[in-house]
Each structure stands twice: as structure tokens, then as C-alpha cells.
Design an enzyme around this catalytic site. Structure first.
Site, PDB file in Angstrom:
ATOM      1  CB  CYS A  18      -0.949  -0.004   1.191  1.00  8.22           C
ATOM      2  SG  CYS A  18      -2.239  -1.276   1.029  1.00  8.22           S
ATOM      3  CG  ASP A  19      -1.593   4.446  -0.196  1.00  5.60           C
ATOM      4  OD1 ASP A  19      -2.250   3.402  -0.135  1.00  5.60           O
ATOM      5  OD2 ASP A  19      -2.032   5.491  -0.681  1.00  5.60           O
TER       6      ASP A  19
ATOM      7  CB  CYS B  48      -8.526   0.586  -2.046  1.00  5.70           C
ATOM      8  SG  CYS B  48      -8.631   0.623  -0.238  1.00  5.70           S
TER       9      CYS B  48
ATOM     10  CB  SER C 279      -6.710   9.738  -1.728  1.00  3.89           C
ATOM     11  OG  SER C 279      -7.011   8.408  -2.082  1.00  3.89           O
TER      12      SER C 279
END
Length: 555
Positions: free
Chosen positions: A119-120, A191, A468
């Protein structure tokens, strides 16, 4: 081998005694020692399956003749951290991840590394570490989440945030929001749209640091376990051929990454992370070249939040390699770049056909002739700012309206949800940059509130913070210089007319140079929001967002 320093000769006898304490056999101590950097934890949904990925990688390494040794990396869940002080700690973890991985890898003299992010900030942080340490390295992520289903429609986390805005606008009931809450995020994984995590995992493939499918095979598919085993085996091939990250992450490789970024319509955060990774690889990557690349690169994909397709569909359509193969038809990629497969980009993508022209548009029939991201400049952003053009509705590509000015995210959200923002407004959120935040918070809550209130096609948002990957609309971030250092965004006053032209790549406030200079004379820096701890140290060292918000090395 690098690990000879801790495992060979009389001087290494004390270290060998500690390897014996770990239960290592003589045979294990003769093999290349491969660090497995696992980001597994029980707070990030994209990381809850990484224990299984880690075990598969270990098996692959051992099958191919290496000795796998696991150590951890941290990760923050941006969705959980969103909208409160926690988001100040999101971007800053990128450097903690890079620093701690460098420390572990060099302190223990690993011969190779397998990075397991998802993630990220976790993905770019480990790519930065890979470039720094520069031993044979391969990446295998945890994979994307499957989309949710609400009222017969596929959905994702961005819909969940927008549902909260719709509730505030009175167009959705509490029961409706509750249904999204239970169904929007149905599995483990990053996601399900083309948000930051999936953008960076896809770009890891493009850079040549991950195998095909790294960015797109869903987390819950058994194919992901097979990919992890293959990555574990492949790192041993990289050891044998001594192929290292800096052999792979070259200037041409970063040009490829920017090109595919435009075609996929990746998160604007890629414009923050790619320069930072390039910096560690010894490559200068000025974000302004994004516009020249965009000008010749068609946008081929509209994944959520830009459209209604999701990562599992991109995977079924042929994945990142199929997108790259489309781009190669117009000679838009450097095909001679070396990759972690020990083959070139051209060899990797040969024969990778587009299996679904509705998900990956053929290059002759793109969504647009220009790429998904634009870098804007003007008197409001003299150095640069960034917008995800592919997620902007056509009527907002040019917009002019009065500034509604807020010095923090919370005040802006209160105004939006309180009905104080109306069609035509330009919301300005400042003092949220790398230094001013500190930490350059993502603005998913205000962008989602704008969309949920039905203002997505009539209100723009400008910030020295960032967005985001789940944000959509005329959301312009990374305004540089930031307000905390006296950038022009600090000088904007309520009601000033702001002029946006995304097609022309310009962002201006309709105030004379003389007036801006007079305002600058009166401007005073604000007191730091955080004066102690890691955030204070980060604020003192971080550079501008247009430079990747890397930490400076003070002489």
C-alpha cells in the site's frame, strides 16, 4: 558474496555463533542470504495476507538455492489515517521505510532482497531502499482488493467516502451509507481502483522491478501465491547474473514509468514518488517532463475513480504488459531496458495482447490523445502543481471562480458539509504541504465531500497538500512553493479570482504582480503546527513536493 563479511573466516566466528543460535545449518550458511522484507501487519487490509506471500517467497528462494531471512517494514493504512492527525504520518513513513530497510540490509550484509509491499508509501519507500542498497532485488506485492457490490453496481473505497458527502447533502440515508460500509471493501488487498497503491505496484512492473501481474493479480487469487514463489526463485537468477536495481531503474526506465502512468491514469501521488525513487537511483527526474510525455501518450484506461472498471478487470484484460504492448505500437517505450526477468522490456511484452478493448482502449481509439496527468504552472504555482486530468469532467478542464480560502483541511470540510461552498467556487486549502502540514496530508475527505454534495462538476480544489488516488474532479495538488515557505498560495485572499486551464497546463490567480509583491511584504510565517518528535524533524529536512519531498542531507 556480500554475506561473506558475516559468515566466512575466523573474524566472522562470533557472527556464525549467532546464526547457529537462529538454527541455521552449515548448508544454509554457504548459500546466498536473501532478505525478505515483509510489510505484513494486522491494521492494513492490503497487508493482512502478506504472511502468506512471505511464506511463498521463502519457499521460492529456498527452492532456487538461497537462504531466506525475513525482517519487517512498517505501513500505514491511508484510509484509516484519513481526516485526522494520522494522515500527517502517512507520507513521512516512506522515508522511515527506506531508512530502516537500508539499515537492516547493510547491517546484516544480505546478498539480495525480496521486497513485499502493497500500500501507498510502502511501495515507493521500498523502491527507494532498493536503489540505495543496490543488491539484486525483486518486488512482489500483496495484490489489489476485489471491488465491492452495492445495489447491483461494482464499487470501491472512493464510493464509501463519497457516500458520506451524499449523506451530508441529504441525498443518502444512514441505511444507505451503512450498506456501503459493509460492502465497499469486501476482501483483503490494496483498494480496488487505480489509487496510489495499485498505481505504484503497476509502475513497479514498468520500472522492471516486479514480475508480470505484480500490480494486477487480485490478492485473493491463488495466482498471487504462485507469483510470490516465482519472485523468490527469480531473485536467485538476479544474484547469479548480478543484476541490480540501478541496472534496472535507469533514466529510460523512469521515462517508461511516466509514459505508462499517463496511459493508465495513475494517482497524482506518482508525481511525488517517482522523482523520490529516481533521486535514490541517481537519476534526475523533473516532474515537468510529464507534460511532454503526456502530449504524445494517449490515455488508454479509465479505472476507478476516473471510470467504472477495476483492477481485476485490468488483470483479465492482459494487465500492465498489455497496456505497454499497446504503447509500443507507436514506439512510445524504451524497449531495451533491462528488467528483473533478466530480459528486456521488449522481450517481456512481446505477444501480450489486449484481451478487452473496453478496459484497455486500443491505441488507435484512446479515451484521449493526451495522458492522464498534467503538471500546471502559473503565478499561483511558479514551480509546479499536479492534477489527474483523466478524472476531471470536461466542463472543469477550464474553470474560473472565486477563491474560498482555508488554512487547514478541517476548516474546509466544515464549510463544504455546512453548505457554504457553492457552484463555481475554487476551494483553496493551504499550509498542508510537506513542511506546513507537516507531512502533506491527502485531501480525500474534502474531494469526496465535494463529489457527494453534487459539486464535482462545478467546484475546483487547490492545495499545497496532496490527493488520494481515490480523489476525482478538478483536484489540483502539490502546489509548489508551499504556503509554509511563503509561496504565492499563502498570499491568496478570499474572493480572489482563480483561473484554471488544465489543457493549457496553467494555474493563475488574477491579481497583479505588484499586489502579490505587496502582500508578500506583509506575510509572516505561521508557527509550526508540530514542534516535537519525528514530524518536527521531518519538517526541518523535507524538500519541496516538486522534488519528490525527499529529505535533504544538510552539510
Amino acid at each position: 558474496m556480500k554475506s561473506d563479511a558475516v559468515r566466512c573466516g575466523m573474524q566472522a566466528s562470533p557472527a556464525r555463533s549467532l546464526f547457529n543460535a537462529l538454527g541455521h545449518t552449515e548448508e544454509e550458511m554457504k548459500r546466498p542470504m536473501v532478505g525478505i522484507v515483509s510489510s505484513y501487519n494486522e491494521i492494513v487490509p492490503g497487508h493482512m495476507n502478506l504472511d502468506k506471500i512471505t511464506e511463498a517467497v521463502k519457499l521460492g528462494v529456498a527452492m532456487a538455492g538461497g537462504t531466506p531471512v525475513v525482517f519487517p517494514a512498517i505501513a500505514v493504512c491511508d484510509g484509516i489515517a484519513m481526516g485526522h492527525i494520522g494522515m500527517k504520518y502517512s507520507l513521512v513513513t516512506r522515508d522511515l521505510i527506506a531508512d530502516s530497510t537500508e539499515a537492516m540490509a547493510l547491517a546484516h550484509q544480505f546478498d539480495a532482497l525480496v521486497m513485499i509491499p502493497n500500500c501507498d508509501k510502502n511501495v515507493p519507500g521500498l523502491l527507494m531502499a532498493a536503489a540505495r542498497v543496490n543488491v539484486p532485488t525483486i518486488f512482489v506485492s500483496g495484490g489489489p482488493m476485489l471491488p465491492g457490490h452495492v445495489k447491483g453496481k461494482r464499487t470501491s473505497l472512493s464510493s464509501m467516502f463519497e457516500a458520506v458527502g451524499s449523506y451530508a447533502a441529504g441525498t443518502m440515508t444512514e441505511e444507505d451509507v451503512l450498506e456501503f460500509e459493509h460492502k465497499a471493501c469486501p476482501t483483503c488487498g490494496s483498494c480496488s481502483g487505480m489509487y496510489t497503491a495499485n498505481s505504484m505496484n503497476c509502475l513497479t512492473e514498468v520500472l522492471g522491478m516486479g514480475l508480470s501481474g505484480n500490480g494486477t493479480i487480485p490478492a485473493v487469487y491463488s495466482e498471487r501465491i504462485k507469483l510470490a514463489k516465482m519472485a523468490g526463485m527469480q531473485v536467485m537468477e538476479l544474484v547469479r547474473k548480478n543484476i541490480r536495481p540501478r541496472d534496472i531503474m535507469t533514466e529510460k526506465a523512469f521515462q517508461n514509468a511516466l509514459t505508462v502512468d499517463m496511459a493508465l491514469g495513475c494517482s497524482t501521488n506518482s508525481m511525488l514518488h517517482l522523482p523520490a525513487i529516481a533521486h535514490e537511483a541517481g537519476v534526475e527526474l523533473n516532474v515537468e517532463i510529464a507534460n511532454s510525455i503526456s502530449a504524445k501518450t494517449p490515455n488508454l484506461c479509465h479505472l476507478a475513480p476516473a471510470g467504472h472498471t477495476y483492477m481485476d478487470e485490468l488483470n483479465e484484460a492482459g494487465g500492465v504488459y498489455a497496456v505497454m504492448n499497446e504503447l509500443s505500437k507507436k514506439d512510445l517505450l524504451n524497449l531495451d531496458c533491462m528488467t528483473c526477468t533478466a530480459k528486456t522490456v521488449g522481450e517481456n511484452i512481446e505477444g501480450c495482447i489486449n484481451k478487452n478493448p473496453e478496459v484497455i482502449r486500443p491505441i488507435e481509439h484512446p479515451y484521449s490523445e493526451v495522458g492522464g496527468i498534467a503538471v500546471l504552472k502559473g503565478n499561483l504555482a511558479p514551480d509546479s502543481c499536479v492534477v489527474k486530468r483523466s478524472a476531471v469532467v470536461p466542463e472543469m478542464l477550464q474553470h474560473e471562480g472565486p477563491a474560498r480560502v482555508f488554512d487547514c483541511e478541517e476548516d474546509a470540510i466544515a464549510a463544504i458539509k455546512g453548505g457554504k461552498i457553492v457552484a463555481g467556487d475554487v476551494v483553496v486549502i493551504r499550509y498542508e504541504g510537506p513542511k506546513g502540514g507537516p507531512g502533506m496530508r491527502e485531501m480525500l475527505n474534502p474531494t469526496s465531500a465535494i463529489a457527494g454534495m453534487g459539486l464535482g462538476s462545478s467546484v475546483a480544489l487547490i492545495t499545497d497538500g496532496r490527493f488520494s488516488g481515490a480523489s476525482r474532479g478538478a483536484s489540483i495538488g502539490h502546489v509548489c512553493p508551499e504556503a509554509a515557505v511563503g509561496g504565492p498560495i499563502a498570499l491568496v485572499e478570499e474572493g480572489d479570482i482563480i483561473q484554471i486551464d488544465i489543457d493549457a497546463c496553467t494555474l493563475n490567480v488574477k491579481v497583479s504582480d505588484e499586489e502579490l509583491a505587496a502582500r508578500k511584504e506583509k506575510w509572516q510565517p505561521k508557527e509550526p503546527k508540530v514542534k516535537t518528535g519525528y514530524l518536527a524533524r521531518y519538517a526541518s529536512l523535507v524538500t519541496d513536493s516538486c522534488k519528490g519531498a525527499v529529505l535533504s542531507v544538510k552539510e
